[in-house]
Scaffold this motif. Structure first.
Motif, PDB file in Angstrom:
ATOM      1  N   GLU A   7       0.840  -1.195   0.000  1.00 33.78           N
ATOM      2  CA  GLU A   7       0.000   0.000   0.000  1.00 33.78           C
ATOM      3  C   GLU A   7       0.879   1.249   0.000  1.00 33.78           C
ATOM      4  N   LEU A   8       0.676   2.126  -0.984  1.00 32.51           N
ATOM      5  CA  LEU A   8       1.442   3.360  -1.081  1.00 32.51           C
ATOM      6  C   LEU A   8       0.539   4.567  -0.918  1.00 32.51           C
ATOM      7  N   ASN A   9       1.038   5.565  -0.190  1.00 35.48           N
ATOM      8  CA  ASN A   9       0.384   6.873  -0.147  1.00 35.48           C
ATOM      9  C   ASN A   9       1.318   7.855  -0.833  1.00 35.48           C
ATOM     10  N   ASN A  28      -2.394   0.520  -4.593  1.00 38.60           N
ATOM     11  CA  ASN A  28      -2.145  -0.842  -4.141  1.00 38.60           C
ATOM     12  C   ASN A  28      -1.427  -1.580  -5.269  1.00 38.60           C
ATOM     13  N   VAL A  29      -0.143  -1.833  -5.053  1.00 42.76           N
ATOM     14  CA  VAL A  29       0.678  -2.438  -6.108  1.00 42.76           C
ATOM     15  C   VAL A  29       0.242  -3.865  -6.405  1.00 42.76           C
ATOM     16  N   TYR A  30      -0.093  -4.609  -5.357  1.00 43.56           N
ATOM     17  CA  TYR A  30      -0.473  -6.010  -5.544  1.00 43.56           C
ATOM     18  C   TYR A  30      -1.799  -6.137  -6.301  1.00 43.56           C
ATOM     19  N   LYS A  31      -2.762  -5.286  -5.942  1.00 44.39           N
ATOM     20  CA  LYS A  31      -4.076  -5.342  -6.583  1.00 44.39           C
ATOM     21  C   LYS A  31      -4.116  -4.588  -7.906  1.00 44.39           C
ATOM     22  N   LYS A  80      -9.217  13.013  -3.353  1.00 42.97           N
ATOM     23  CA  LYS A  80      -9.613  14.395  -3.606  1.00 42.97           C
ATOM     24  C   LYS A  80     -10.167  14.556  -5.013  1.00 42.97           C
ATOM     25  N   CYS A  81      -9.500  13.958  -5.989  1.00 47.01           N
ATOM     26  CA  CYS A  81      -9.959  14.045  -7.381  1.00 47.01           C
ATOM     27  C   CYS A  81     -11.142  13.121  -7.650  1.00 47.01           C
ATOM     28  N   GLY A  82     -11.272  12.065  -6.837  1.00 47.56           N
ATOM     29  CA  GLY A  82     -12.348  11.106  -7.057  1.00 47.56           C
ATOM     30  C   GLY A  82     -12.118  10.225  -8.271  1.00 47.56           C
ATOM     31  N   VAL A  83     -10.851   9.998  -8.613  1.00 46.00           N
ATOM     32  CA  VAL A  83     -10.499   9.218  -9.797  1.00 46.00           C
ATOM     33  C   VAL A  83      -9.776   7.947  -9.362  1.00 46.00           C
ATOM     34  N   GLY A  84     -10.120   6.827  -9.984  1.00 48.14           N
ATOM     35  CA  GLY A  84      -9.467   5.566  -9.662  1.00 48.14           C
ATOM     36  C   GLY A  84      -9.433   4.642 -10.855  1.00 48.14           C
ATOM     37  N   GLY A  85      -8.737   3.523 -10.710  1.00 45.14           N
ATOM     38  CA  GLY A  85      -8.660   2.567 -11.804  1.00 45.14           C
ATOM     39  C   GLY A  85      -7.448   1.668 -11.671  1.00 45.14           C
ATOM     40  N   ASN A  86      -6.964   1.183 -12.822  1.00 51.93           N
ATOM     41  CA  ASN A  86      -5.814   0.285 -12.830  1.00 51.93           C
ATOM     42  C   ASN A  86      -4.535   1.028 -13.218  1.00 51.93           C
ATOM     43  N   ALA A  87      -3.440   0.275 -13.399  1.00 56.26           N
ATOM     44  CA  ALA A  87      -2.137   0.879 -13.681  1.00 56.26           C
ATOM     45  C   ALA A  87      -2.137   1.655 -15.001  1.00 56.26           C
ATOM     46  N   LEU A  88      -2.733   1.068 -16.038  1.00 54.21           N
ATOM     47  CA  LEU A  88      -2.780   1.743 -17.333  1.00 54.21           C
ATOM     48  C   LEU A  88      -3.565   3.048 -17.232  1.00 54.21           C
ATOM     49  N   GLN A  89      -4.675   3.015 -16.532  1.00 58.43           N
ATOM     50  CA  GLN A  89      -5.501   4.210 -16.386  1.00 58.43           C
ATOM     51  C   GLN A  89      -4.802   5.287 -15.559  1.00 58.43           C
ATOM     52  N   LEU A  90      -3.982   4.870 -14.589  1.00 59.04           N
ATOM     53  CA  LEU A  90      -3.209   5.835 -13.808  1.00 59.04           C
ATOM     54  C   LEU A  90      -2.219   6.580 -14.710  1.00 59.04           C
ATOM     55  N   TYR A  91      -1.510   5.829 -15.543  1.00 62.16           N
ATOM     56  CA  TYR A  91      -0.533   6.444 -16.452  1.00 62.16           C
ATOM     57  C   TYR A  91      -1.232   7.391 -17.425  1.00 62.16           C
ATOM     58  N   TYR A 128      13.633   4.720  -7.468  1.00 60.12           N
ATOM     59  CA  TYR A 128      12.303   4.269  -7.052  1.00 60.12           C
ATOM     60  C   TYR A 128      12.065   2.846  -7.514  1.00 60.12           C
ATOM     61  N   ASN A 129      11.781   1.999  -6.584  1.00 62.60           N
ATOM     62  CA  ASN A 129      11.505   0.609  -6.914  1.00 62.60           C
ATOM     63  C   ASN A 129      10.469   0.071  -5.945  1.00 62.60           C
ATOM     64  N   VAL A 130       9.462  -0.610  -6.443  1.00 56.25           N
ATOM     65  CA  VAL A 130       8.374  -1.103  -5.603  1.00 56.25           C
ATOM     66  C   VAL A 130       8.488  -2.612  -5.451  1.00 56.25           C
ATOM     67  N   ASN A 131       8.485  -3.073  -4.224  1.00 56.36           N
ATOM     68  CA  ASN A 131       8.475  -4.509  -3.953  1.00 56.36           C
ATOM     69  C   ASN A 131       7.042  -4.946  -3.695  1.00 56.36           C
ATOM     70  N   VAL A 132       6.517  -5.799  -4.534  1.00 57.91           N
ATOM     71  CA  VAL A 132       5.145  -6.254  -4.378  1.00 57.91           C
ATOM     72  C   VAL A 132       5.061  -7.253  -3.228  1.00 57.91           C
ATOM     73  N   VAL A 133       4.129  -7.024  -2.325  1.00 60.94           N
ATOM     74  CA  VAL A 133       3.954  -7.902  -1.170  1.00 60.94           C
ATOM     75  C   VAL A 133       3.256  -9.187  -1.595  1.00 60.94           C
ATOM     76  N   LYS A 134       3.788 -10.297  -1.125  1.00 60.21           N
ATOM     77  CA  LYS A 134       3.208 -11.586  -1.479  1.00 60.21           C
ATOM     78  C   LYS A 134       2.038 -11.911  -0.549  1.00 60.21           C
TER      79      LYS A 134
END
Length: 371
Positions: free
Chosen positions: A29-31, A50-53, A60-71, A107-113
């Motif tokens: 979980e990242l903030n 959430n890197v794993y999910k 605040k913006c009310g925007v969400g989605g997946n990794a592609l949508q974030l980019y 910057y490197n993210v370790n995904v939690v198992k």
């Protein structure tokens, strides 16, 4: 002509392209600060990932989605354009656009198992025996008593302290669990050292057993007492250790569902708040969710099992900052929509505005400090 194979766009790769400013990280979980709405780099950001999910949501913006949508969202692209750019980067092509935010470090993210998570029956057995081997420190006991609970209740709920700094003592506790025939593999919070010895993660706080509808302990949430720079609540988790297991956002069920007396349930943020409110309301049923923006699917499933769906049967309780924070209102609307989509009507429970939390209000009412 063969179609091109679709590429799975993972959050860890996208994050390394975006170079967001991470404020806090708890496992997967990242903030982070949101480039769209967080103009002042101060305090907690509004963007949660959430890197794993493979999900994100800006409160605040009310925007969400997946990794592609974030980019795509952060670079003002549609998803087709975003997909092409990411694939080119994956293939080693030179990147045309600059990162959204300049990195302050590599910057490197370790995904939690969590895929090796043990069955709930195993976790329940391990956690019960584990808690029997721990004590509750005086400081943590006083904190719980100050919130309206009693010694009898805290013992019944098995609140115990996790601040065992001595590694030898922790290993000895794990050895006792194994001697009882219990398996620690796949149980969040526990891990093995390179020599094979089992250990667990210590925390400067006490744990709240998080139970399912059948009363089984799914996981342990930790209430940090003292220095809370990393947040007041954390999961008892070892997912960032190669031999450990990460915890999921479990929902907590407490109280009695008695149709003859009352046919209703209250949904509130936090397992400890759920325990306190249930106790102060003579054992009524509460469901504690990790956060108002989290675990909506899980809480809907619990309510479905209870057979509740009509108005006046399901209440959602949020803190009174609901009136000041747009993100809290947005999260409530999201959980309301999730219930409505499943044919369940919910009501938001309001209470005295002089108190931030429902637990504070109930305690003041019990003590005769308010009407």
């Amino acid at each position: 002509m063969m179609k091109h194979e679709l590429v799975d766009i993972r959050m860890d790769f996208v994050l390394n392209l975006l170079r967001l400013h991470v404020v806090k990280q708890h496992g997967n979980e990242l903030n982070t600060y949101c480039p769209k709405c967080d103009n002042k780099i101060k305090g907690e950001g509004h963007l949660y990932i959430n890197v794993y999910k493979n999900t994100f949501y800006c409160h605040k913006c009310g925007v969400g989605g997946n990794a592609l949508q974030l980019y795509a969202w952060l670079n003002n692209l549609d998803t087709k354009e975003a997909y092409r750019e990411i694939v080119q980067e994956l293939k080693g092509a030179k990147r045309a656009r600059k990162a959204v935010a300049e990195p302050t470090a590599t910057y490197n993210v370790n995904v939690v198992k969590t895929e090796n998570l043990a069955p709930v029956e195993q976790r329940d057995l391990v956690y019960r025996e584990f808690l029997n081997l721990l004590d509750l420190d005086d400081e943590h006991r006083e904190h719980l008593l100050g919130r309206g609970l009693t010694d009898t209740f805290t013992k019944f709920k098995m609140y115990k302290s996790l601040n065992i700094k001595d590694e030898k003592s922790r290993k000895e506790i794990c050895k006792k669990l194994i001697e009882k025939g219990l398996t620690l593999e796949g149980v969040p919070g526990f891990f093995r050292h390179s020599n094979g010895d089992w250990d667990f993660i210590p925390y400067n706080g006490f744990c709240i057993p998080v139970r399912d509808l059948e009363g089984r302990i799914q996981g342990l949430q930790v209430r940090i007492v003292g220095d809370t720079n990393g947040g007041k609540y954390r999961w008892f988790s070892s997912g960032n250790i190669p031999t450990g297991t990460g915890a999921k956002n479990f929902v907590h069920v407490v109280g009695t569902f008695n149709e003859e007396r009352y046919k209703r349930v209250f949904i509130i943020e936090g397992a400890l708040k759920a325990d306190i409110c249930s106790y102060l309301m003579d054992g009524e049923m509460f469901i504690g969710i990790p956060g108002i923006a989290n675990s909506h699917d899980q809480v809907v499933e619990v309510v479905k099992k209870l057979g509740l769906k009509y108005e006046g049967e399901v209440y959602v309780v949020v803190d009174n900052d609901y009136y000041d924070k747009k993100e809290v209102k947005n999260s409530f609307e999201r959980i309301k929509k999730k219930f409505n989509d499943n044919g369940i009507s919910i009501l938001r429970l309001g209470f005295n505005l002089n108190y931030k939390g429902f637990d504070d209000y109930l305690l003041a009412k019990v003590r005769g400090e308010c009407v």
